[in-house]
Scaffold this motif. Structure first.
Motif, PDB file in Angstrom:
ATOM      1  N   GLU A 293       0.831  -1.206   0.000  1.00  0.00           N
ATOM      2  CA  GLU A 293       0.000   0.000   0.000  1.00  0.00           C
ATOM      3  C   GLU A 293       0.868   1.260   0.000  1.00  0.00           C
ATOM      4  OE1 GLU A 293      -2.625  -0.247   3.319  1.00  0.00           O
ATOM      5  OE2 GLU A 293      -3.733  -1.969   2.523  1.00  0.00           O
ATOM      6  N   ARG A 294       1.932   1.245   0.810  1.00  0.00           N
ATOM      7  CA  ARG A 294       2.782   2.430   0.832  1.00  0.00           C
ATOM      8  C   ARG A 294       3.576   2.563  -0.460  1.00  0.00           C
ATOM      9  NH1 ARG A 294       7.206   4.904   5.046  1.00  0.00           N
ATOM     10  NH2 ARG A 294       6.572   7.053   4.658  1.00  0.00           N
TER      11      ARG A 294
ATOM     12  N   ALA B 228       7.896   9.111   1.579  1.00  0.00           N
ATOM     13  CA  ALA B 228       9.001   8.287   2.080  1.00  0.00           C
ATOM     14  C   ALA B 228      10.380   8.797   1.665  1.00  0.00           C
ATOM     15  CB  ALA B 228       8.853   6.821   1.662  1.00  0.00           C
ATOM     16  N   SER B 229      10.460   9.986   1.071  1.00  0.00           N
ATOM     17  CA  SER B 229      11.772  10.496   0.646  1.00  0.00           C
ATOM     18  C   SER B 229      12.683  10.787   1.829  1.00  0.00           C
ATOM     19  CB  SER B 229      11.599  11.755  -0.206  1.00  0.00           C
ATOM     20  OG  SER B 229      10.964  12.785   0.525  1.00  0.00           O
TER      21      SER B 229
ATOM     22  N   ALA C  89      13.138   3.510   2.294  1.00  0.00           N
ATOM     23  CA  ALA C  89      13.490   2.218   2.883  1.00  0.00           C
ATOM     24  C   ALA C  89      12.268   1.567   3.535  1.00  0.00           C
ATOM     25  CB  ALA C  89      14.594   2.399   3.918  1.00  0.00           C
ATOM     26  N   TYR C  90      12.324   0.258   3.632  1.00  0.00           N
ATOM     27  CA  TYR C  90      11.252  -0.505   4.286  1.00  0.00           C
ATOM     28  C   TYR C  90      11.827  -1.830   4.748  1.00  0.00           C
ATOM     29  CZ  TYR C  90      10.978  -3.855   0.474  1.00  0.00           C
ATOM     30  OH  TYR C  90      11.281  -4.857  -0.415  1.00  0.00           O
ATOM     31  N   LEU C  91      11.016  -2.561   5.535  1.00  0.00           N
ATOM     32  CA  LEU C  91      11.393  -3.910   5.962  1.00  0.00           C
ATOM     33  C   LEU C  91      10.127  -4.685   6.267  1.00  0.00           C
ATOM     34  CD1 LEU C  91      13.909  -5.709   6.666  1.00  0.00           C
ATOM     35  CD2 LEU C  91      13.496  -5.057   9.054  1.00  0.00           C
TER      36      LEU C  91
ATOM     37  N   ASP D  84      16.827  -4.860   0.725  1.00  0.00           N
ATOM     38  CA  ASP D  84      17.851  -4.516  -0.261  1.00  0.00           C
ATOM     39  C   ASP D  84      17.334  -3.589  -1.348  1.00  0.00           C
ATOM     40  OD1 ASP D  84      19.808  -6.036   0.982  1.00  0.00           O
ATOM     41  OD2 ASP D  84      19.334  -7.841  -0.170  1.00  0.00           O
ATOM     42  N   ASP D  85      16.011  -3.575  -1.554  1.00  0.00           N
ATOM     43  CA  ASP D  85      15.435  -2.670  -2.547  1.00  0.00           C
ATOM     44  C   ASP D  85      14.666  -1.565  -1.815  1.00  0.00           C
ATOM     45  OD1 ASP D  85      13.362  -4.210  -1.580  1.00  0.00           O
ATOM     46  OD2 ASP D  85      12.393  -4.480  -3.515  1.00  0.00           O
ATOM     47  N   THR D  86      13.913  -0.758  -2.540  1.00  0.00           N
ATOM     48  CA  THR D  86      13.182   0.358  -1.941  1.00  0.00           C
ATOM     49  C   THR D  86      11.695   0.258  -2.262  1.00  0.00           C
ATOM     50  OG1 THR D  86      13.316   1.860  -3.844  1.00  0.00           O
ATOM     51  CG2 THR D  86      15.206   1.821  -2.326  1.00  0.00           C
ATOM     52  N   LEU D  87      10.945   1.178  -1.668  1.00  0.00           N
ATOM     53  CA  LEU D  87       9.516   1.284  -1.953  1.00  0.00           C
ATOM     54  C   LEU D  87       9.251   1.902  -3.321  1.00  0.00           C
ATOM     55  CD1 LEU D  87       8.361   2.685   1.501  1.00  0.00           C
ATOM     56  CD2 LEU D  87       7.736   0.439   0.578  1.00  0.00           C
TER      57      LEU D  87
END
Length: 282
Positions: free
Chosen positions: A183-184, A195-196, A201-203, A232-235
């Motif tokens: 969703e994000r 999220a800038s 980042a996320y987990l 390892d990747d981003t949103l």
């Protein structure tokens, strides 16, 4: 191993309890709302209800414990007044560590945050000094939550110096279920400004739980170890380097950021714990 989990009824705590039990550990749960903690088969062997600022409550929960995963605390700055957040979170961390060393516990994992950098809830003008961000990057808090995380980590480092214990501060980013992450990510796709401040980042909460378990199980040297534990990747769907140059133009790019790779240095978590996120958003 017998492991005390504080904040065991929280969004991360419930998953940590299940992860530890699934891998053969005996869990002691401490939470202000005991009804939210699973007990018995598949859950905690003991459940203590109370506040981590209360030394007697923590002392009782610490009986027979060999390791601690400290997750309790107000999880973001807009839930309670700033003074209450700062005083409560920092006092809880001090009390848990103090009772842990008194009980002879030598291994402690704590839930820190990338927010300790001061970026996530700071002013719109705040940018990292450089990327990839590593443990040497200064912490520059502008509000109570980030300041509390910085004080928590200073407290943990002090206990390591004085008592020779091991404390691993897991600096989590936005951490949630796969559904909430999707969703994000959809919001970020509409506007990368979302999220800038956290560098997108996320987990996945399952990876957060595994990181906590690895602290319990891994022979980590004594001392204080702050680790960035992120996917390892981003949103975002755009290349990370492109986004950094657009939203953080003053930030020094010390190394190339390949494609949608994270802007955080996760090498220390990989080296110390053997951790790498196993649930990318896809």
């Amino acid at each position: 191993m017998s492991v005390l989990v504080t904040g065991a009824g929280g969004g991360i705590g419930r998953v940590v309890v299940a992860e530890l039990v699934a891998h053969g550990h005996a869990v002691v749960a401490l939470d202000r709302a005991g009804a939210s903690v699973t007990a018995g088969d598949g859950g905690a062997q003991r459940v203590h209800v109370g506040d981590c600022r209360d030394a007697e409550v923590v002392r009782a929960a610490m009986t027979g414990v060999e390791a601690v995963v400290h997750l309790a605390g107000v999880p973001r700055p807009d839930l309670v007044p700033d003074a209450e957040l700062f005083a409560g979170n920092t006092q809880a961390t001090f009390t848990v560590l103090d009772e842990a060393v008194r009980a002879g516990v030598r291994r402690i994992a704590t839930a820190s945050s990338v927010s300790a950098l001061g970026l996530a809830w700071g002013s719109g003008a705040m940018s990292p000094l450089y990327v990839p961000i590593d443990a040497s990057h200064p912490l520059r808090p502008e509000e109570a939550y980030a300041l509390a995380k910085q004080v928590d980590e200073a407290t943990e480092e002090m206990f390591c110096r004085r008592h020779g214990v091991t404390v691993v501060a897991l600096r989590f980013p936005f951490t949630d279920t796969a559904e909430a992450i999707a969703e994000r990510a959809a919001l970020v796709a509409q506007d990368p400004l979302e999220a800038s401040k956290e560098l997108w980042a996320y987990l996945d909460v399952r990876d957060a739980a595994r990181a906590c378990r690895l602290v319990v199980e891994t022979d980590v040297p004594a001392g204080f170890h702050p680790l960035y534990v992120v996917a390892d990747d981003t949103l975002a769907s755009l290349p990370t380097e492109q986004l950094v140059r657009r939203f953080h133009p003053r930030t020094e790019l010390r190394e190339p950021l390949p494609d949608r790779g994270t802007a955080y240095d996760t090498a220390a978590a990989a080296s110390l714990l053997g951790f790498r996120a196993a649930h990318p958003r896809g």
